[in-house]
Design a protein around this motif. Structure first.
Motif, PDB file in Angstrom:
ATOM      1  N   VAL A  14     -13.116  20.687 -20.882  1.00  0.00           N
ATOM      2  CA  VAL A  14     -14.388  20.681 -20.168  1.00  0.00           C
ATOM      3  C   VAL A  14     -14.188  21.109 -18.713  1.00  0.00           C
ATOM      4  O   VAL A  14     -15.035  20.880 -17.857  1.00  0.00           O
ATOM      5  N   GLU A  17     -16.901  23.276 -17.213  1.00  0.00           N
ATOM      6  CA  GLU A  17     -18.227  22.682 -17.090  1.00  0.00           C
ATOM      7  C   GLU A  17     -18.451  22.175 -15.670  1.00  0.00           C
ATOM      8  O   GLU A  17     -17.528  21.666 -15.026  1.00  0.00           O
ATOM      9  N   ARG A  18     -19.667  22.284 -15.195  1.00  0.00           N
ATOM     10  CA  ARG A  18     -20.012  21.776 -13.872  1.00  0.00           C
ATOM     11  C   ARG A  18     -20.028  20.252 -13.926  1.00  0.00           C
ATOM     12  O   ARG A  18     -20.637  19.659 -14.812  1.00  0.00           O
ATOM     13  N   HIS A  20     -21.480  17.262 -13.169  1.00  0.00           N
ATOM     14  CA  HIS A  20     -22.775  16.760 -12.712  1.00  0.00           C
ATOM     15  C   HIS A  20     -23.298  15.797 -13.763  1.00  0.00           C
ATOM     16  O   HIS A  20     -23.065  15.981 -14.960  1.00  0.00           O
ATOM     17  N   ASP A  22     -26.225  15.422 -14.873  1.00  0.00           N
ATOM     18  CA  ASP A  22     -27.149  16.069 -15.810  1.00  0.00           C
ATOM     19  C   ASP A  22     -26.395  16.717 -16.965  1.00  0.00           C
ATOM     20  O   ASP A  22     -26.838  16.643 -18.115  1.00  0.00           O
ATOM     21  N   ASN A  23     -25.268  17.340 -16.679  1.00  0.00           N
ATOM     22  CA  ASN A  23     -24.460  17.936 -17.742  1.00  0.00           C
ATOM     23  C   ASN A  23     -23.917  16.860 -18.672  1.00  0.00           C
ATOM     24  O   ASN A  23     -23.842  17.054 -19.886  1.00  0.00           O
ATOM     25  N   VAL A  26     -26.717  15.879 -20.986  1.00  0.00           N
ATOM     26  CA  VAL A  26     -26.960  16.905 -22.011  1.00  0.00           C
ATOM     27  C   VAL A  26     -25.908  16.819 -23.108  1.00  0.00           C
ATOM     28  O   VAL A  26     -26.226  16.905 -24.302  1.00  0.00           O
ATOM     29  N   MET A  27     -24.653  16.626 -22.719  1.00  0.00           N
ATOM     30  CA  MET A  27     -23.575  16.501 -23.707  1.00  0.00           C
ATOM     31  C   MET A  27     -23.761  15.265 -24.581  1.00  0.00           C
ATOM     32  O   MET A  27     -23.496  15.303 -25.778  1.00  0.00           O
ATOM     33  N   ARG A  42     -16.173  16.334 -26.551  1.00  0.00           N
ATOM     34  CA  ARG A  42     -16.519  16.974 -25.281  1.00  0.00           C
ATOM     35  C   ARG A  42     -17.211  15.975 -24.359  1.00  0.00           C
ATOM     36  O   ARG A  42     -16.950  15.946 -23.155  1.00  0.00           O
ATOM     37  N   TYR A  43     -18.097  15.153 -24.917  1.00  0.00           N
ATOM     38  CA  TYR A  43     -18.775  14.135 -24.116  1.00  0.00           C
ATOM     39  C   TYR A  43     -17.773  13.121 -23.568  1.00  0.00           C
ATOM     40  O   TYR A  43     -17.820  12.770 -22.389  1.00  0.00           O
ATOM     41  N   MET A  46     -15.768  14.692 -20.758  1.00  0.00           N
ATOM     42  CA  MET A  46     -16.572  14.875 -19.559  1.00  0.00           C
ATOM     43  C   MET A  46     -16.878  13.535 -18.894  1.00  0.00           C
ATOM     44  O   MET A  46     -16.850  13.434 -17.664  1.00  0.00           O
ATOM     45  N   TYR A  50     -15.870  12.573 -15.129  1.00  0.00           N
ATOM     46  CA  TYR A  50     -16.879  12.122 -14.175  1.00  0.00           C
ATOM     47  C   TYR A  50     -16.486  10.773 -13.570  1.00  0.00           C
ATOM     48  O   TYR A  50     -16.589  10.574 -12.358  1.00  0.00           O
TER      49      TYR A  50
END
Length: 65
Positions: A14, A17-18, A20, A22-23, A26-27, A42-43, A46, A50
């Motif tokens: 990931v 990926e940006r 953020h 919000d991303n 979405v994931m 992936r979630y 991420m 984060y």
């Protein structure tokens, strides 16, 4: 997160990926919708990225206050 339990997280990237919230949201929604282990992995990656970012930011004193 249970969907990603048997999936090798080392195969998921990931880094492009940006970083953020919000991303991340979405994931999460995509993982719930598709129920695919790849999307769940992936979630998970991420989310960890984060959380690491927030932890580093707090330890260095670079908070947005």
């Amino acid at each position: 997160m249970d969907l990603a339990a048997g999936f090798d997280l080392a195969t998921v990237s990931v880094s492009n990926e940006r970083l953020h919230s919000d991303n991340l949201s979405v994931m999460y929604g995509k993982a719930l919708k598709t129920k695919k282990p790849e999307d769940a992995a992936r979630y998970v990656k991420m989310k960890q990225r984060y959380l690491d970012h927030c932890r580093n930011r707090d330890e260095l004193g670079n908070r947005y206050e």
